[in-house]
Design a protein around this motif. Sequence first.
Motif, short mmCIF file in Angstrom:
data_model
loop_
_atom_site.label_atom_id
_atom_site.label_comp_id
_atom_site.label_asym_id
_atom_site.label_seq_id
_atom_site.Cartn_x
_atom_site.Cartn_y
_atom_site.Cartn_z
N ARG A 190 -4.45 -5.19 -4.53
CA ARG A 190 -4.37 -5.98 -3.31
C ARG A 190 -3.04 -5.81 -2.58
O ARG A 190 -2.96 -6.03 -1.36
CB ARG A 190 -4.57 -7.46 -3.65
N VAL A 191 -2.00 -5.47 -3.30
CA VAL A 191 -0.68 -5.35 -2.67
C VAL A 191 -0.36 -3.89 -2.31
O VAL A 191 0.69 -3.63 -1.71
CB VAL A 191 0.42 -5.92 -3.59
N LEU A 192 -1.23 -2.96 -2.68
CA LEU A 192 -1.00 -1.55 -2.38
C LEU A 192 -1.71 -1.18 -1.08
O LEU A 192 -2.72 -1.80 -0.71
CB LEU A 192 -1.52 -0.66 -3.51
N ARG A 219 -11.47 2.21 -9.67
CA ARG A 219 -11.46 0.92 -8.96
C ARG A 219 -10.71 1.02 -7.64
O ARG A 219 -11.22 0.61 -6.58
CB ARG A 219 -10.82 -0.14 -9.85
N TYR A 220 -9.50 1.57 -7.67
CA TYR A 220 -8.62 1.54 -6.50
C TYR A 220 -9.04 2.53 -5.43
O TYR A 220 -9.07 2.20 -4.24
CB TYR A 220 -7.18 1.81 -6.95
N ARG A 221 -9.38 3.76 -5.84
CA ARG A 221 -9.71 4.78 -4.85
C ARG A 221 -11.20 4.79 -4.51
O ARG A 221 -11.59 4.93 -3.34
CB ARG A 221 -9.27 6.16 -5.37
N ALA A 229 -9.90 3.15 -19.96
CA ALA A 229 -10.50 3.13 -18.63
C ALA A 229 -10.70 1.70 -18.15
O ALA A 229 -10.43 1.38 -16.98
CB ALA A 229 -11.82 3.90 -18.64
N VAL A 230 -11.17 0.84 -19.02
CA VAL A 230 -11.35 -0.57 -18.66
C VAL A 230 -10.01 -1.22 -18.33
O VAL A 230 -9.90 -1.98 -17.36
CB VAL A 230 -12.06 -1.32 -19.81
N ILE A 282 -6.07 -3.29 -14.26
CA ILE A 282 -4.75 -3.16 -13.60
C ILE A 282 -4.94 -2.97 -12.10
O ILE A 282 -4.21 -3.55 -11.29
CB ILE A 282 -3.98 -1.99 -14.21
N ALA A 283 -5.94 -2.16 -11.72
CA ALA A 283 -6.20 -1.93 -10.30
C ALA A 283 -6.62 -3.22 -9.60
O ALA A 283 -6.25 -3.47 -8.44
CB ALA A 283 -7.26 -0.86 -10.13
#
Length: 379
Positions: free
Chosen positions: A184-186, A120-122, A172-173, A178-179
Motif C-alpha cells: 500500500r505504501v509502494l 501479489r504486488y505486481r 511464497a506465502v 509481506i506484499a
Amino acid sequence: MHITESVITLVLFALLAPVAILPWIGWHYAHYGRLRGWSAMIAGAAALYLCGVLAFTLFPLPPRTAAACVGDHHQLRPLASVADVLRAGHGDLVTSVTSTEFAQVALNVVLFVPLGFLVRYRFRRGLPVTALLGLGGSLLIELTQGTAVFGLYPCPYRVADVDDLMTNTLGAVAGWLIAVAVGRVLPSAVPDHVEDLAGPRLLRRGLAMISDLALAAIAGSAVGGALTLLAEPPAHHYRTLVDLVAIVAVALATTLVVPLLRRDRATVGQVIFALAPARAAAAGGSLAVAGPANVVRRFVGWWLPAAVLIGVEHTNVVAAVMLLLGIAARVRHDRRSPVGLLAGTVTTTRAALPGHDHGRQPQPVTAVSAGGGGTGPAD
C-alpha cells in the motif's frame, strides 16, 4: 549420448533464461507502450529473480566422476529437515537456529519470498494462486534435480527433498503476506499505458540489436554444439566451423528471412521491443514501410558481418563497432546510425509505423521524431 557440462550450461542457462526474459520485455512494450521508472525496475527485478533461481538450483555442475554419483540423492521423509535441525542443536534453541541445517531450511524459505511478493504486488493475484505457484515451481525444481536434469546428467547431483516443497511454498506465502503489508505504501508496479508514438531512444534500439546478436550467438552455438555431439568424433575438430555456419544461419533467419516475411520488416529483436524500420524520407516528411531492398542492404551491411565476427569468436570487435555506431548516431540531430543510413531506413516504434492497426488513424512520422535520444547503438 555423452553431453558435456559446458553444453548443459549453455542450453539450460544461456539459452533458456533469455528465452524466458525477452518475451516478458516484449509483453510490456506491447501492453504498456513504454518500460521506464519504478515499473521498469520491478519488471527487471522479476527477470533477474528468474535467472537467479535458475542458476541457484541448477549450477554449478560437478565434475563427471564416480564420486559425484555416490550416495542417496532423494529425501522423501516429510519434516526430516526439522528433525535434522533439532538434532544439530542437541536440545539448545540458540544452537539449533545457528546451525547449518537451520540455515539450509531458512534459505529454502527465503528463496521463494520474492515469488510470493511479485505475485501479489505486481500481478495482483490471491493467496491460493500464490501457494499453487510456489508449490508448482518447487516441484519443477525438485523433479529437475531428482531426474538429473531430466536425464541430461549421468546421475542426480543435488538432493531432491520433499521438505523443500513445504519450505518453498511457505516462502511464497510469506512473500505474499509481506506484499499485503507494504504494497500500500509502494508506488504502483503496473505501468500506465501510453501510446508508443514518440521516437524510440537509442538505448531501446540498442537493446533490440543486442537481442538479435545474442539470439544468433546463443542459438547458433547451441545448434553447432548439438551437431558436433551427434556426429562422429572427427567432427569435433570442425567445431568452430560448425558454430560459424550455425550462427550465420540463425542470423540469416532472424534478420533477413523473418523481416522479409513480415509486413513491418522488423527483425526478431525489433519485434521484441516493438520497433520497426521505416524508409527514410526528406526532412519533415512522413515515413513509409521499409521495402525488401532496405532489409537486404541492412543484412549485408551489418548483420552478416556481425554474425561472421561472432562465429569466429571476435565478439569484442562487434561490441566495439556497436559502441561506435551508437556514438555516431548520438551526434546526429536525427539519431540515425551508419547502419540506418546504409539501409536507407530510420527506426520507429511499431505503433507509429504508417498503416499500423492500433485503434486509430495512422499518423505521419517525421525522420527527426523517429530518432529518439539516449545512448546506445541504433539501426
